[in-house]
Design an enzyme around this catalytic site. Structure first.
Site, short mmCIF file in Angstrom:
data_model
loop_
_atom_site.label_atom_id
_atom_site.label_comp_id
_atom_site.label_asym_id
_atom_site.label_seq_id
_atom_site.Cartn_x
_atom_site.Cartn_y
_atom_site.Cartn_z
N HIS A 1 0.84 -1.21 0.00
CA HIS A 1 0.00 0.00 0.00
C HIS A 1 0.87 1.26 0.00
O HIS A 1 0.69 2.16 -0.82
CB HIS A 1 -0.92 -0.01 1.23
N GLU A 2 1.83 1.31 0.92
CA GLU A 2 2.66 2.51 1.04
C GLU A 2 3.47 2.73 -0.24
O GLU A 2 3.66 3.87 -0.68
CB GLU A 2 3.61 2.40 2.23
N HIS B 1 1.85 4.83 -2.71
CA HIS B 1 2.05 6.27 -2.53
C HIS B 1 3.42 6.70 -3.06
O HIS B 1 3.56 7.74 -3.67
CB HIS B 1 1.97 6.65 -1.05
N HIS C 1 -5.20 7.66 -2.21
CA HIS C 1 -6.15 6.74 -1.58
C HIS C 1 -7.38 6.52 -2.44
O HIS C 1 -7.84 7.41 -3.14
CB HIS C 1 -6.55 7.26 -0.20
ZN LIG Z 1 -2.13 5.20 2.21
#
Ligand SMILES: [Zn+2]
Ligand SMILES: *[C@@H]1O[C@H](CO)[C@@H](O)[C@H](O)[C@H]1NC(C)=O
Ligand SMILES: *[C@@H]1O[C@H](CO)[C@@H](O)[C@H](O)[C@H]1NC(C)=O
Ligand SMILES: *[C@@H]1O[C@H](CO)[C@@H](O)[C@H](O)[C@H]1NC(C)=O
Ligand SMILES: [Ca+2]
Ligand SMILES: [Ca+2]
Ligand SMILES: [Zn+2]
Length: 491
Positions: free
Chosen positions: A227-228, A231, A237
């Site tokens: 997930h990170e 980014h 998101h």
């Molecule tokens: Zn996030």
């Protein structure tokens, strides 16, 4: 600090961070029966962190703050698909108390024009600080898996480096750790990451107050890391619960296929598809017209299936086969059968020249890339030191260029092809075998031309000679077939 993240960092830099929010007071009209001061504190910190709530003006309670608080609650409820009542109902408080990513859910439109993507396809990463929750090699493996999640859906290649200046620095940190986004102890924020850019851009921090695991207890490191990393690559998101980019932690997320259709569409819109080549230029960058590669690319693309296509060097490197041609490179994944391509320095940043010859030593997990009388060592995709002289392989000083090289795993010998001769080098004994050089055509009947490239796979040596490939059975000592070179890159 990179701009993409600045909408959050400006906010936090100007406003005291969550650690100093002890004196938050909420306008009375928002306090409904059954709500405790704790709920309000939780909600305020949540909205400050993730919904750009501005703190109350120091001179008294303003109506504006109250309105803005309610509207931020509504924004948050809208994002999570809750009833947009603006009230801190139990559903809302439940989401607010769920462990989640530290990156804000709202976009700052004033920074939309900022390129939120990397401008090249090879991105380096380094793990600078480990957690004591897991063995180091488990952390290495999980982080690498997280990178593979995105590599498999994009033209990006990630290379682990031991440097402290890699593009994406990964670290486990707790509380204040020097970037204006202090962690909050157990629960709450699990990790955060910075968007693409120089310096702290791309970096990923995990809250080391959490318990990190490789399984379903505590927090699964692969899930959070993947997930990170989204980014770090410029993803925002998602409101879609199925998306990897959904902000709250979902232990139920299958680690089998992490990316939803939406995630794949997102990464594709940033970098193009796996096989695309030209997206590493920021779109609309006028410099693109002055870059010689801009003219080179389309020609190269058409040439891929040109029946006369030949290669300078071909080598296995890890799970892939690398095909070098001038300053261009195709990388074919041996297991997943997809091909990435682009200028060599897009993937191997230290290499500004063409590659004349290359070979892979599986026992050492190392590839040797030769240009002129120098070679680079790439061990498990990491460049080792500076280029070294090929005389290290016992090649005579007068040789300024090697046509092709191949390592025969079975015999531990590396063969260097130079004009119509070849040398055999014993890596283990670090000496050139005595009776060499020998005529190529004496030992490889049927090969009486200069070899462009050679690669060894499954007891066959594939000799690339112009646009042809000669399959040579090393046991049988004869050519057992020929094929077109460009078949190897999918023509
Ligand atoms: Zn996030
Ligand atoms: C939303 O409001 C409706 C009607 O008031 C209610 O039935 C429903 O349970 C609420 N949903 C949530 C998630 O609060
Ligand atoms: C290479 O060998 C082929 C037959 O094996 C022969 O016809 C050809 O003339 C040879 N070429 C050279 C340059 O020796
Ligand atoms: C090479 O030749 C040997 C001996 O004829 C044979 O057993 C082997 O299967 C061949 N290998 C390949 C990969 O064709
Ligand atoms: Ca935390
Ligand atoms: Ca060559
Ligand atoms: Zn941090």
């Amino acid at each position: 600090m990179h701009l993409m993240f600045c909408w959050t960092c400006i906010l936090v830099l100007i406003l005291p961070g969550p650690n100093s929010t002890g004196t938050i007071s909420i306008p009375e009209e928002d306090v409904t029966p059954g709500q405790t001061q704790n709920d309000l504190k939780l909600a305020t910190e949540y909205l400050l962190r993730y919904y750009t709530l501005k703190k109350e003006h120091p001179f008294g309670r303003s109506k504006r703050y109250s309105l803005s608080f309610t509207s931020k609650v509504k924004d948050m409820q809208r994002f999570f698909g809750l009833n947009t009542t603006g009230a801190l109902d139990p559903e809302t408080l439940e989401v607010m108390s769920s462990p989640r990513c530290g990156v804000s859910d709202v976009e700052d439109y004033s920074h939309r024009s900022q390129a939120n993507r990397w401008t090249r396809n090879l991105i380096t990463y380094s793990i600078s600080k480990y957690t004591s929750d897991l063995p180091r090699n488990t952390v290495d493996h999980l982080i690498e898996s997280a990178f593979n999640v995105w590599a498999s859906a994009s033209p990006l290649t990630f290379v682990r480096s031991n440097s402290l200046t890699a593009d994406i620095m990964v670290a486990f940190q707790s509380y204040d750790h020097g970037d204006a986004f202090p962690f909050d102890g157990t629960g709450g924020t699990l990790a955060h990451a910075f968007g693409p850019g120089e310096g702290i851009g791309g970096d990923i921090h995990f809250d080391d107050s959490e318990t990190w695991t490789a399984g379903s207890k505590g927090f699964n490191l692969l899930l959070v890391a993947a997930h990170e990393l989204g980014h770090s690559l410029g993803m925002r998101h998602s409101q879609n619960r199925e998306s990897l980019m959904y902000p709250t932690y979902k232990s139920s997320h299958s680690t089998h296929s992490l990316l939803s259709k939406e995630d794949i569409a997102g990464i594709t819109s940033l970098y193009g598809t796996k096989n695309s080549f030209s997206y590493y230029y920021p779109r609309l960058d006028l410099n693109v017209f002055y870059n010689p590669w801009f003219l080179g690319f389309p020609l190269m693309m058409q040439d891929k299936c040109d029946p006369d296509l030949s290669f300078d060097a071909v080598s296995t490197l890890g799970d892939a086969t690398y095909f070098f041609k001038d300053k261009y490179l195709w990388i074919k994944d041996n297991k997943k059968y997809y091909i990435k391509e682009g200028p060599i320095n897009n993937f191997l940043p230290k290499i500004e020249s063409k590659i004349d010859a290359a070979f892979w030593v599986p026992r050492e997990s190392t590839a040797y890339l030769i240009h002129g009388s120098k070679y680079w060592t790439v061990k498990r995709s990491i460049f080792k030191g500076k280029p070294k002289p090929i005389s290290n392989f016992g090649i005579p000083q007068w040789v300024q260029e090697v046509d092709a090289a191949v390592h025969i795993a079975k015999t531990g010998r590396t063969l260097f092809f130079i004009h119509n001769f070849y040398y055999s080098f014993s890596k283990r004994q670090r000496v050139m075998d005595a009776i060499y050089p020998k005529h190529i055509s004496d030992d490889f009947p049927g090969l009486n031309r200069t070899i462009d490239a050679a690669v060894y796979k499954d007891d066959l040596i594939y000799f690339f000679v112009g646009p042809e490939v000669y399959k040579y059975n090393y046991t049988q000592k004869q050519v057992v077939g020929t094929e077109k070179a460009n078949i190897w890159i999918g023509c």
